[in-house]
Motif scaffolding. Structure first.
Motif, mmCIF file in Angstrom:
data_model
loop_
_atom_site.group_PDB
_atom_site.id
_atom_site.type_symbol
_atom_site.label_atom_id
_atom_site.label_comp_id
_atom_site.label_asym_id
_atom_site.label_seq_id
_atom_site.Cartn_x
_atom_site.Cartn_y
_atom_site.Cartn_z
ATOM 1 N N ALA A 125 -17.263 8.111 -6.654
ATOM 2 C CA ALA A 125 -17.876 9.390 -6.322
ATOM 3 C C ALA A 125 -17.454 9.746 -4.907
ATOM 4 O O ALA A 125 -17.406 8.881 -4.030
ATOM 5 N N VAL A 126 -17.125 11.011 -4.683
ATOM 6 C CA VAL A 126 -16.717 11.468 -3.361
ATOM 7 C C VAL A 126 -17.721 12.514 -2.902
ATOM 8 O O VAL A 126 -17.916 13.536 -3.561
ATOM 9 N N MET A 127 -18.339 12.239 -1.765
ATOM 10 C CA MET A 127 -19.423 13.065 -1.262
ATOM 11 C C MET A 127 -19.095 13.569 0.141
ATOM 12 O O MET A 127 -18.306 12.973 0.872
ATOM 13 N N SER A 128 -19.757 14.650 0.534
ATOM 14 C CA SER A 128 -19.759 15.040 1.935
ATOM 15 C C SER A 128 -20.462 13.932 2.706
ATOM 16 O O SER A 128 -21.402 13.292 2.200
ATOM 17 N N GLY A 129 -20.030 13.686 3.923
ATOM 18 C CA GLY A 129 -20.563 12.577 4.694
ATOM 19 C C GLY A 129 -22.035 12.661 5.017
ATOM 20 O O GLY A 129 -22.651 11.654 5.377
ATOM 21 N N ASP A 130 -22.620 13.839 4.887
ATOM 22 C CA ASP A 130 -24.041 13.998 5.198
ATOM 23 C C ASP A 130 -24.925 13.982 3.951
ATOM 24 O O ASP A 130 -26.098 14.324 4.003
ATOM 25 N N GLU A 131 -24.350 13.569 2.810
ATOM 26 C CA GLU A 131 -25.113 13.537 1.557
ATOM 27 C C GLU A 131 -25.164 12.118 0.997
ATOM 28 O O GLU A 131 -24.321 11.281 1.316
ATOM 29 N N ILE A 132 -26.156 11.869 0.142
ATOM 30 C CA ILE A 132 -26.230 10.613 -0.591
ATOM 31 C C ILE A 132 -26.294 10.923 -2.080
ATOM 32 O O ILE A 132 -26.684 12.034 -2.479
ATOM 33 N N VAL A 133 -25.918 9.963 -2.898
ATOM 34 C CA VAL A 133 -25.870 10.175 -4.347
ATOM 35 C C VAL A 133 -27.273 10.059 -4.947
ATOM 36 O O VAL A 133 -28.012 9.119 -4.655
ATOM 37 N N ASP A 134 -27.617 11.021 -5.777
ATOM 38 C CA ASP A 134 -28.818 10.948 -6.606
ATOM 39 C C ASP A 134 -28.398 10.295 -7.919
ATOM 40 O O ASP A 134 -27.626 10.874 -8.690
ATOM 41 N N GLN A 182 -20.111 18.760 -5.670
ATOM 42 C CA GLN A 182 -19.890 20.176 -5.405
ATOM 43 C C GLN A 182 -20.184 20.548 -3.951
ATOM 44 O O GLN A 182 -19.706 21.558 -3.447
ATOM 45 N N GLY A 183 -20.954 19.710 -3.270
ATOM 46 C CA GLY A 183 -21.285 19.989 -1.876
ATOM 47 C C GLY A 183 -20.168 19.691 -0.904
ATOM 48 O O GLY A 183 -20.276 20.020 0.285
ATOM 49 N N LEU A 184 -19.094 19.065 -1.370
ATOM 50 C CA LEU A 184 -17.938 18.838 -0.504
ATOM 51 C C LEU A 184 -17.142 20.140 -0.473
ATOM 52 O O LEU A 184 -16.349 20.427 -1.370
ATOM 53 N N ASP A 185 -17.358 20.940 0.560
ATOM 54 C CA ASP A 185 -16.783 22.286 0.553
ATOM 55 C C ASP A 185 -16.213 22.727 1.900
ATOM 56 O O ASP A 185 -15.927 23.916 2.101
ATOM 57 N N SER A 186 -16.032 21.800 2.842
ATOM 58 C CA SER A 186 -15.388 22.158 4.106
ATOM 59 C C SER A 186 -13.924 22.501 3.840
ATOM 60 O O SER A 186 -13.298 21.938 2.930
#
Length: 222
Positions: A125-134, A182-186
């Motif tokens: 899983a690839v996330m924005s660095g300020d998020e955690i996986v639910d 979906q939150g990885l949007d930079s």
């Protein structure tokens, strides 16, 4: 010696890029060296990977040995596809927040790898660095019966060219399915380059075009 070149952005014209390539080859060929793999020890600060219309800049220190260069599959893949990227060394950092601070970027600009097992199958899983996986969101998005964090012993052997915990977000290159939040949007993302002392920065649009990942809402509510 420092080169700051952007062949695709008009700062350096194609003819100038080709001239630079020829000049470097005059240095490399008498030594029996060919191609970009030979350049790092010959240039003080930057490796120039000259591809048509693109230049990737890699900052190196002379004392760096070949055995310290990691995530070679990713670097080779980016160069083969003519994708612009930058690689930067930084002070040793083990967490996303430490790496973001060392690179002077926000955590949101970091692409963080979270290794999961879904029904006992390894997944990235690839996330924005300020998020955690639910985990419940991940279970639903993946259509799995169960999802949990993978432990280091389960996934480290799949990344032989990377330091533990510094895996780059290119699961497909390591035969690991991947899903991107979906939150990885930079517009640009920065991620571990296979070590705890280097990162790669590239355009998110290039990253998504190359990896063609499944996208889903994985982030826990805040």
């Amino acid at each position: 010696m420092v080169f700051v070149l952007r062949g695709d952005a008009g700062f350096v014209r194609d003819k100038e890029v080709e001239a630079l390539r020829r000049s470097l080859q005059h240095v490399l060929l008498p030594l029996g060296l060919r191609g970009s793999e030979a350049m790092p020890p010959l240039l003080n600060d930057f490796l120039l990977c000259c591809l048509p219309g693109h230049i990737a800049t890699e900052e190196y220190e002379l004392e760096k040995g070949d055995d310290e260069v990691s995530a070679e599959q990713v670097r080779r893949y980016l160069m083969e596809h003519g994708v612009e990227y930058q690689i930067h060394p930084h002070a040793t950092a083990y967490t996303t927040s430490e790496t973001a601070e060392a690179e002077h970027v926000s955590a949101k600009e970091m692409a963080k790898v979270v290794m999961l097992t879904a029904d006992d199958r390894l997944l990235m899983a690839v996330m924005s660095g300020d998020e955690i996986v639910d985990m419940e969101k991940a279970r639903t998005a993946l259509g799995a019966n169960s999802v949990r964090l993978a432990n280091e012993g389960e996934f480290s052997p799949s990344f032989p060219d990377c330091d533990k915990g510094a895996e780059p977000p290119f699961g497909s290159l390591y035969d690991i399915p991947m899903v991107v939040d979906q939150g990885l949007d930079s517009s640009r993302i920065t991620f571990n380059a296979g070590t705890h002392t280097e990162t790669i920065t590239m355009a998110l649009s290039d990253y998504l075009a190359l990896t063609k990942p499944k996208r889903a809402d994985l982030a826990a509510a805040r």
